[in-house]
Design a protein around this motif. Structure first.
Motif, PDB file in Angstrom:
ATOM      1  N   ARG A 171      -5.147  -2.261  -6.961  1.00  0.00           N
ATOM      2  CA  ARG A 171      -4.371  -1.041  -6.740  1.00  0.00           C
ATOM      3  C   ARG A 171      -4.430  -0.209  -8.020  1.00  0.00           C
ATOM      4  O   ARG A 171      -4.002  -0.653  -9.080  1.00  0.00           O
ATOM      5  CB  ARG A 171      -2.935  -1.399  -6.354  1.00  0.00           C
ATOM      6  N   VAL A 228      -0.215   4.368  -2.282  1.00  0.00           N
ATOM      7  CA  VAL A 228      -1.047   3.655  -3.259  1.00  0.00           C
ATOM      8  C   VAL A 228      -2.517   3.947  -2.999  1.00  0.00           C
ATOM      9  O   VAL A 228      -2.989   3.874  -1.859  1.00  0.00           O
ATOM     10  CB  VAL A 228      -0.788   2.136  -3.180  1.00  0.00           C
ATOM     11  N   MET A 282       0.802  -1.223   0.000  1.00  0.00           N
ATOM     12  CA  MET A 282       0.000   0.000   0.000  1.00  0.00           C
ATOM     13  C   MET A 282       0.837   1.276   0.000  1.00  0.00           C
ATOM     14  O   MET A 282       0.292   2.376   0.051  1.00  0.00           O
ATOM     15  CB  MET A 282      -0.929   0.000   1.214  1.00  0.00           C
ATOM     16  N   TYR A 313      -6.841   4.819   0.772  1.00  0.00           N
ATOM     17  CA  TYR A 313      -5.384   4.754   0.880  1.00  0.00           C
ATOM     18  C   TYR A 313      -5.004   4.854   2.347  1.00  0.00           C
ATOM     19  O   TYR A 313      -5.772   5.350   3.174  1.00  0.00           O
ATOM     20  CB  TYR A 313      -4.705   5.863   0.063  1.00  0.00           C
ATOM     21  N   ALA A 339      -6.157   2.508  -3.812  1.00  0.00           N
ATOM     22  CA  ALA A 339      -6.765   1.241  -4.230  1.00  0.00           C
ATOM     23  C   ALA A 339      -8.275   1.363  -4.276  1.00  0.00           C
ATOM     24  O   ALA A 339      -8.883   2.248  -3.652  1.00  0.00           O
ATOM     25  CB  ALA A 339      -6.353   0.126  -3.267  1.00  0.00           C
TER      26      ALA A 339
END
Length: 418
Positions: free
Chosen positions: A376, A331, A228, A408, A333
């Motif tokens: 992601r 990241v 992440m 995130y 997602a």
């Protein structure tokens, strides 16, 4: 390295977007193609090619037709499936380990046996082929116990069971889902780090280190994911600890590859944990990590394409020039990830900003609108003088936008400055 070359990168995610960007920085590179790529890559001048990463014949045909100097393989699936062996059969230059060497990631048991054979520090482990055997073997491990699917699992095939009952339930589930082998490991305590080697028969070079964040939610809660967020460098890592990683882990690993006649040409990712007893290996991967690539490669100031070219052609590997700047990747997602992630959500129109970079992964573009396409979706990467400054920069940028059906983490990089 030749002048004005065309290169091909295989893969479609954020890792491959970052690899393509790094290769395009070279004065000796004319074009970088990515197969299958993703439409967000086109914003950075990368040419995407609609060929699946496992369609080796079509990829080789593209190489012939487009005068590709060499191919860089991003994802583990293609490596484990033997893309390198297939290309070499037709005398095509390619960067990545062959099918045998790729078993270091393709099978957890294979990797653990390699470490055992070459005396590389790792966790106590045992591999089982039935659920009953594995459940009976739990008594050999203290709680919590680490349970790993033997094969590829996109970074998500690891469960840390807090109790024997939870472990028993997970073991039964893994075998019901079709696993042929399950590995039990002791739970190691310490900070985890990612180290990446560029390897050839002429030696190795170590890329900048990074720290990944595997759990889905803040404070390392939730399920394991592909990652992440990440950051580099690692101010909390002492020089003596780094040297111990090289002496205790890297050097015996490289010697093991030489002794085993692997002729390893590619990236070797070593996931390590710094325990009270010293560094130990958690896992090997046979490719760059995602989300680490997005913060590792921007720190390489020397020509990355020339480094890879030298490795492929077994020339002396050039010394690396590494930037002191800090990079931090958060990241974004789809809601529900890492299980059933929402797809099709319209993403905000992201404005360009100094020291902020967008790396795309699972997206599609229709009528100039970018949509999430599961898992992601993209990375926001910030560049600053320190990790703390990069952290503030990225989160301030993210807060400028509304992220419908996305999420995130809010604590990427905090371990480096708190």
């Amino acid at each position: 390295m030749k002048e004005n070359v065309n290169l091909l990168v295989v893969g479609s995610g954020g890792r491959e977007h970052a690899i393509c960007k790094a290769l395009l920085k070279s004065d000796k590179v004319a074009k970088v193609y990515c197969a299958p790529g993703n439409p967000g890559m086109t914003f950075d001048g990368i040419e995407v090619v609609a060929i699946d990463e496992l369609n080796f014949d079509a990829l080789k045909g593209f190489v012939y037709d487009n005068d590709i100097e060499w191919t860089f393989v991003g994802p583990e699936d293609a490596l484990v499936a033997g893309i390198v062996d297939s290309f070499r059969e037709d005398n095509l230059k390619i960067f990545g380990p062959d099918k045998r060497a790729a078993q270091l990631e393709g099978s957890k048991n294979y990797a653990m046996e390699f470490m055992d054979k070459y005396h590389i520090p790792t966790a106590k482990f045992k591999t089982y082929t039935t659920s009953d055997e594995a459940i009976a073997g739990l008594k050999e491990f203290d709680e919590p116990v680490v349970i790993k699917e033997d094969g590829l699992a996109a970074g998500k095939g690891v469960v840390i069971a807090q109790s024997y009952q939870e472990a028993e339930d997970e073991i039964r589930l893994m075998f019901r889902k079709g696993q042929k082998k399950v590995v039990l490991e002791e739970f190691l305590v310490g900070n985890e780090y990612s180290m990446f080697l560029v390897l050839s028969d002429k030696g190795y070079r170590i890329l900048p280190m990074a720290q990944d964040h595997k759990r889905a939610y803040d404070n390392d809660e939730g399920l394991n994911t592909g990652g992440m967020g990440a950051y580099s460098p690692l101010p909390q890592l002492f020089d003596a600890e780094y040297q111990a990683m090289i002496t205790d882990i890297v050097e015996p690993t490289v010697k093991g590859l030489e002794a085993g006649d692997y002729h390893y040409h590619g990236i070797l990712y070593i996931g390590m944990i710094m325990t009270k007893e010293g560094p130990k290996v958690i896992e090997y991967n046979v490719r760059l990590g995602d989300p680490e690539t997005q913060v590792v490669l921007p720190r390489v100031e020397s020509d990355f394409a020339e480094l890879i070219d030298a490795a492929i052609n077994d020339k002396q590997l050039p010394e690396l020039k590494i930037s002191d700047k800090a990079y931090l990747n958060v990241v974004v997602a789809g809601a529900g990830y890492p299980k059933q992630a929402v797809k099709g959500q319209a993403l905000p129109k992201l404005e360009s900003q100094k020291d902020i970079y967008t790396i795309y992964a699972n997206v599609k573009i229709e009528d100039e609108v970018v949509y999430g396409n599961g898992g992601r979706i993209l990375s926001i990467v910030g560049e600053a003088s320190t990790i703390e400054e990069a952290h503030k920069l990225v989160y301030k940028y993210l807060e400028n936008y509304k992220w419908n059906d996305c999420f995130y983490r809010h604590d990427i990089g905090v371990k480096a400055f708190k």
